[in-house]
Design an enzyme around this catalytic site. Structure first.
Site, PDB file in Angstrom:
ATOM      1  N   LYS A 169       0.836  -1.187   0.002  1.00  0.00           N
ATOM      2  CA  LYS A 169       0.099  -0.098   0.147  1.00  0.00           C
ATOM      3  C   LYS A 169       0.930   1.255   0.090  1.00  0.00           C
ATOM      4  CE  LYS A 169      -4.120  -1.832   2.403  1.00  0.00           C
ATOM      5  NZ  LYS A 169      -5.155  -1.559   3.586  1.00  0.00           N
ATOM      6  N   ASP A 178      -9.985   3.172   2.975  1.00  0.00           N
ATOM      7  CA  ASP A 178      -9.837   2.511   4.436  1.00  0.00           C
ATOM      8  C   ASP A 178     -10.266   3.494   5.315  1.00  0.00           C
ATOM      9  OD1 ASP A 178      -8.599   0.048   3.455  1.00  0.00           O
ATOM     10  OD2 ASP A 178      -6.766   0.736   3.710  1.00  0.00           O
ATOM     11  N   ILE A 220      -9.937  -4.112  14.077  1.00  0.00           N
ATOM     12  CA  ILE A 220     -10.154  -3.998  12.570  1.00  0.00           C
ATOM     13  C   ILE A 220      -9.742  -5.669  11.998  1.00  0.00           C
ATOM     14  CG2 ILE A 220      -9.423  -1.618  12.293  1.00  0.00           C
ATOM     15  CD1 ILE A 220      -6.754  -2.639  11.247  1.00  0.00           C
TER      16      ILE A 220
END
Ligand code: ATR
Length: 275
Positions: A70, A106, A219
């Site tokens: 990412k 996100d 998460i």
């Protein structure tokens, strides 16, 4: 059905076998009758540049980017959104007019998943456990919603790095040592460490620090020791599937310009949760 006109989307990551994104997106394309498909691409770090170049070469419409790419993917893109720039990570690429644009969905996914459960972050005191890639996106979302952010992480320097990046957005502090008393300052506890992914992982904080008044958000999914312990104490507990769903919905909208069929995507995740 794949035809000559099918638009290709997918996900680049390493490992990739466990991703739920193909199931969610393909179900969503099917539901709306869109001629798209979504496939997993196992991309190793040393091939990331070639893989990103292939998006244009193969006329792939867009991809998600996951661990561990990412951050590093940014340098191969033509443009990035403001959010992705601040977060320093991209999880969605759109190939449009022969330009690759990077987004980060996100932070949106995290905030939207909380809103769905009627949790409003504005003016809340939030303790964020972790200071890795996922934590950065969540820190951005938390501050954008007007909460006060406290960060606790094993490696303090990384917590201070997030503080330095996001100070301009609101109140951010680093918690160097955690105890029961300090925990009373917070209404919301967020686990953004990777602890809980493996069965024998330790918990990110000792369960005795939790009070039933804490809202606990993890998460990691489907569920973790932290979530189970928090439930026993009587906390409101939210797992990571909501964030996964809403970040996917936003990526879907970026690629197709259609509203994502949330219920269908949610159904896919519910099935997974049962297994
Ligand atoms: P991700 O992309 O999932 O955020 P990451 O960037 O590697 O992954 O971040 C992992 C996070 O989990 C970090 O906050 C890490 O703490 P450090 O910054 O100290 O490495 C945290 N983490 C992982 N294993 C841990 C452990 N055994 N104890 C405490 N924290 C841990």
């Amino acid at each position: 059905m794949i035809t000559g006109k099918t638009k290709i989307t997918g996900i680049f990551g390493d490992p990739i076998e466990h991703t739920l994104s193909p199931l969610m997106h393909n179900a969503a394309f099917n539901e709306l009758g869109l001629n798209y498909c979504y496939v997993p691409f196992h991309v190793k770090a040393e091939r990331l540049k070639q893989a990103v170049e292939a998006i244009k070469a193969l006329n792939i419409k867009g991809v998600n980017i996951t661990v561990p790419h990412k951050e590093r993917v940014i340098k191969y893109l033509d443009e990035i959104s403001e959010e992705a720039k601040y977060i320093g990570a991209v999880n969605t690429i759109l190939n449009e007019k022969d330009k690759l644009k990077g987004f980060n969905t996100d932070a949106y996914g995290f905030v939207r998943a909380l809103k769905e459960k009627n949790i409003n972050l504005n003016n809340k005191n939030v303790i964020l456990l972790g200071a890795g890639g996922a934590a950065r996106a969540i820190a951005y979302g938390i501050l954008k919603e007007g909460a006060n952010l406290s960060i606790f992480n094993r490696t303090l320097s990384k917590a201070y790095k997030i503080k330095d990046s996001f100070n301009f957005m609101g109140n951010v502090e680093v918690i160097e040592k955690i105890d029961s008393k300090i925990m009373l300052n917070f209404q919301i506890v967020v686990n953004a460490t990777s602890l809980g992914l493996k069965k024998d992982d330790p918990m990110p904080i000792a369960p005795e620090y939790l009070r039933r008044e804490h809202i606990v958000i993890d998460i990691v999914y489907p569920d973790t020791t932290l979530m189970r312990e928090a439930e026993k104490i009587g906390c409101k507990v939210i797992g990571g599937l909501g964030m996964l769903l809403w970040q996917a919905a936003k990526s879907f909208e970026i690629w197709t310009k259609h509203s994502a069929p949330i219920e269908v995507m949610k159904g896919v995740l519910k099935n997974f949760n049962k297994k």
